[in-house]
Motif scaffolding. Structure first.
Motif, PDB file in Angstrom:
ATOM      1  N   VAL A  87     -11.896  43.614   5.847  1.00 61.20           N
ATOM      2  CA  VAL A  87     -11.908  43.480   7.308  1.00 61.20           C
ATOM      3  C   VAL A  87     -11.368  42.094   7.641  1.00 61.20           C
ATOM      4  O   VAL A  87     -12.131  41.122   7.759  1.00 61.20           O
ATOM      5  CB  VAL A  87     -13.323  43.666   7.880  1.00 61.20           C
ATOM      6  N   PRO A  88     -10.053  41.953   7.787  1.00 58.44           N
ATOM      7  CA  PRO A  88      -9.484  40.642   8.094  1.00 58.44           C
ATOM      8  C   PRO A  88      -9.855  40.198   9.511  1.00 58.44           C
ATOM      9  O   PRO A  88      -9.852  41.010  10.440  1.00 58.44           O
ATOM     10  CB  PRO A  88      -7.974  40.865   7.975  1.00 58.44           C
ATOM     11  N   VAL A  89     -10.185  38.917   9.669  1.00 60.52           N
ATOM     12  CA  VAL A  89     -10.462  38.349  10.983  1.00 60.52           C
ATOM     13  C   VAL A  89      -9.580  37.121  11.181  1.00 60.52           C
ATOM     14  O   VAL A  89      -8.900  36.670  10.266  1.00 60.52           O
ATOM     15  CB  VAL A  89     -11.954  37.997  11.165  1.00 60.52           C
ATOM     16  N   SER A  90      -9.611  36.558  12.386  1.00 55.96           N
ATOM     17  CA  SER A  90      -8.600  35.589  12.799  1.00 55.96           C
ATOM     18  C   SER A  90      -8.745  34.206  12.193  1.00 55.96           C
ATOM     19  O   SER A  90      -7.786  33.438  12.190  1.00 55.96           O
ATOM     20  CB  SER A  90      -8.610  35.474  14.328  1.00 55.96           C
ATOM     21  N   SER A  91      -9.927  33.848  11.695  1.00 56.30           N
ATOM     22  CA  SER A  91     -10.123  32.493  11.186  1.00 56.30           C
ATOM     23  C   SER A  91     -11.311  32.449  10.242  1.00 56.30           C
ATOM     24  O   SER A  91     -12.139  33.374  10.203  1.00 56.30           O
ATOM     25  CB  SER A  91     -10.364  31.518  12.347  1.00 56.30           C
ATOM     26  N   THR A  92     -11.412  31.345   9.508  1.00 52.26           N
ATOM     27  CA  THR A  92     -12.580  31.163   8.638  1.00 52.26           C
ATOM     28  C   THR A  92     -13.849  31.027   9.478  1.00 52.26           C
ATOM     29  O   THR A  92     -14.907  31.528   9.091  1.00 52.26           O
ATOM     30  CB  THR A  92     -12.407  29.926   7.748  1.00 52.26           C
ATOM     31  N   ALA A  93     -13.761  30.366  10.633  1.00 50.48           N
ATOM     32  CA  ALA A  93     -14.944  30.196  11.492  1.00 50.48           C
ATOM     33  C   ALA A  93     -15.441  31.538  12.012  1.00 50.48           C
ATOM     34  O   ALA A  93     -16.651  31.764  12.119  1.00 50.48           O
ATOM     35  CB  ALA A  93     -14.624  29.257  12.653  1.00 50.48           C
ATOM     36  N   THR A  94     -14.518  32.444  12.334  1.00 54.74           N
ATOM     37  CA  THR A  94     -14.925  33.784  12.778  1.00 54.74           C
ATOM     38  C   THR A  94     -15.645  34.517  11.663  1.00 54.74           C
ATOM     39  O   THR A  94     -16.677  35.163  11.886  1.00 54.74           O
ATOM     40  CB  THR A  94     -13.696  34.585  13.243  1.00 54.74           C
ATOM     41  N   ALA A  95     -15.113  34.429  10.455  1.00 55.24           N
ATOM     42  CA  ALA A  95     -15.764  35.089   9.313  1.00 55.24           C
ATOM     43  C   ALA A  95     -17.143  34.502   9.069  1.00 55.24           C
ATOM     44  O   ALA A  95     -18.100  35.230   8.749  1.00 55.24           O
ATOM     45  CB  ALA A  95     -14.891  34.944   8.064  1.00 55.24           C
ATOM     46  N   GLU A  96     -17.273  33.184   9.214  1.00 55.03           N
ATOM     47  CA  GLU A  96     -18.587  32.549   9.058  1.00 55.03           C
ATOM     48  C   GLU A  96     -19.554  33.049  10.121  1.00 55.03           C
ATOM     49  O   GLU A  96     -20.741  33.296   9.852  1.00 55.03           O
ATOM     50  CB  GLU A  96     -18.420  31.033   9.131  1.00 55.03           C
ATOM     51  N   ALA A  97     -19.056  33.224  11.353  1.00 54.68           N
ATOM     52  CA  ALA A  97     -19.900  33.699  12.450  1.00 54.68           C
ATOM     53  C   ALA A  97     -20.315  35.151  12.251  1.00 54.68           C
ATOM     54  O   ALA A  97     -21.407  35.551  12.674  1.00 54.68           O
ATOM     55  CB  ALA A  97     -19.170  33.543  13.783  1.00 54.68           C
ATOM     56  N   VAL A  98     -19.461  35.945  11.623  1.00 51.38           N
ATOM     57  CA  VAL A  98     -19.795  37.357  11.377  1.00 51.38           C
ATOM     58  C   VAL A  98     -21.059  37.457  10.528  1.00 51.38           C
ATOM     59  O   VAL A  98     -21.993  38.205  10.850  1.00 51.38           O
ATOM     60  CB  VAL A  98     -18.620  38.083  10.688  1.00 51.38           C
ATOM     61  N   LYS A  99     -21.107  36.691   9.447  1.00 53.62           N
ATOM     62  CA  LYS A  99     -22.270  36.776   8.562  1.00 53.62           C
ATOM     63  C   LYS A  99     -23.538  36.309   9.268  1.00 53.62           C
ATOM     64  O   LYS A  99     -24.601  36.937   9.137  1.00 53.62           O
ATOM     65  CB  LYS A  99     -22.035  35.942   7.295  1.00 53.62           C
TER      66      LYS A  99
END
Length: 449
Positions: A214-226
């Motif tokens: 599930v690609p997302v727009s940035s590392t910060a977005t991926a961190e926020a997902v978790k």
């Protein structure tokens, strides 16, 4: 060619190495997240080099033996036998793998602030050996901005630049130890990269490991997902924990309420109360976000309230236990209490943030003596906040032993425990998991807490 050379990295060639599984994958931290990830990568054909500071873990893996109960030794032995998995404590070898996946702890300090010391130390270890063309992925749960603000500067201090010389991504772990339905390879993987090349490389790597990326727009977005995933659970668990207390005062069984409510086919998702939160994620992750939010002058009242409710649960359970013992005509101070289950969840040996450790300390602080029985934890391991309990051993669960305690407190509902035997021989049972009812056992001895 110098490791600090400015020659362009062949991203297409690295992509092909990941897609064809010809790359070597380095995994740093071989615990409950890193080990299953290493085994998955080895099973699908990658060469895996696992790094850990614990020499006992390294020796065990290289013998083909697992030190995590729910994983077992068979997959470890198979990976070692095929030559796909090697473990090492030699961090000078960090330059060998094409990708380095960081799976180290991200706990809280005693003041409930993020402790990134493990991440920072690992970043410095990588920086000492970082070479051009490597992909570095952080999997450890953390606040939005960690990859860019903490990890990236340490790595770029080498003179190499993210997105040009090496590639940086964040992909949060989603392990659920002991879950028979979902393992590493069957759980979709969120991926965020520091730039398009990093995202493409991380996506290609994980596409070979898991059912879906599930690609997302940035590392910060991926961190926020978790963080969002685990805050969602923490808030809803806090809600049912509060409802448990409210309904108990009204003479209503919250477990019966939840079982009836979940028959609604829409608009309701069941969550269950307990003696407190355990595991590495749910008790910790909300505080990572509340800490980071203060940087932006944003209040997180809802999340903090949920944290207060969940943190208070061990105190509520001990109050209920003490009241029940006292009503039975015995003083709680000087009583003998047996805790059933010290792992944070059923059917595993995972002790991370287990509420049972807090329960033991609270009970003993009120003058009672505590033993424990856990079929999966023969002795209490060292922990960051409960060091005085280290080494205590599980007692045998016999009829005579049960009869010798003033109360038995069910803190973890392991399937391997015979709850019929417990209720038959115990004087009093305090059930925080509804284990007895789920086993079809009813008795005046049972008090839910």
């Amino acid at each position: 060619m110098s490791a600090r050379s400015s020659e362009t990295v062949d991203v297409a060639a690295l992509l092909e190495r990941f897609r064809s599984r010809q790359a070597t994958i380095g995994i740093i931290g071989l615990g409950y997240v890193g080990l299953p990830l290493a085994l998955t990568a080895a099973r699908v054909g990658f060469q895996v080099l696992g790094f850990d500071i614990n020499p006992a873990y390294v020796d065990s893996l290289n013998r083909g033996e697992s030190y995590i109960r729910h994983i077992g030794s068979e997959p470890v032995a198979a990976a070692v036998r095929t030559g796909r998995l090697e473990a090492t404590a030699d961090f000078s070898r960090l330059g060998e793998p094409d990708a380095l996946l960081i799976c180290v702890p991200t706990p809280l300090t005693k003041h409930r602030e993020p402790d990134l010391s493990y991440v920072e130390r690992t970043a410095r270890d990588i920086a000492a050996r970082l070479r051009r063309g490597q992909l570095v992925v952080l999997e450890s749960t953390t606040y939005p901005g960690t990859t860019d603000e903490v990890l990236k500067p340490i790595l770029e201090a080498t003179g190499l630049k993210s997105g040009r010389d090496f590639f940086l991504a964040f992909s949060p772990e989603r392990e659920d130890p002991g879950n028979p339905d979902f393992g590493t390879s069957t759980i979709p993987k969120v991926v965020g990269g520091d730039g398009p090349d990093a995202l493409a490389l991380a996506d290609a790597l994980y596409a070979g490991l898991v059912v879906k990326t599930v690609p997302v727009s940035s590392t910060a977005t991926a961190e926020a997902v978790k963080l969002t995933e685990n805050i969602f659970r923490a808030v809803n668990i806090a809600l049912v924990n509060e409802l448990k207390v409210v309904y108990a005062a009204m003479g209503i069984d919250v477990w019966e309420v939840i079982d009836a409510a979940k028959t609604k086919p829409f608009g309701f998702m069941p969550f269950y109360p307990g003696p407190g939160l355990g595991g590495h994620c749910i008790p910790i992750d909300p505080f990572y976000l509340t800490w980071k939010a203060r940087e932006f002058d944003v209040a997180t009242r809802f999340i903090e309230l949920a944290g207060e409710v969940n943190t208070h649960m061990p105190y509520h359970v001990v109050d209920r236990l003490a009241e029940a013992v006292d009503r039975g005509g015995r003083a709680f101070s000087g009583s003998k209490i047996l805790i059933l289950g010290v792992a944070y969840k059923k059917n595993v040996d995972d002790m991370r943030e287990s509420p049972s450790l807090k329960l033991i300390e609270l009970i003993e602080a009120r003058g009672a003596a505590v033993d424990f029985h856990d079929p999966h934890v023969p002795a209490l391991p060292p922990t960051r906040r409960h060091g005085a309990l280290t080494g205590r051993r599980s007692v045998d669960l016999t009829a005579s032993a049960l009869a010798g305690y003033d109360a038995v407190l069910i803190a973890t509902d392991h399937d391997a425990v015979d709850y019929g035997q417990v209720v038959e021989h115990a004087r009093l049972v305090i059930d925080t998991r509804n284990a007895c009812a789920k086993a079809g056992i009813a008795s005046h001895k049972i008090i839910k807490a």
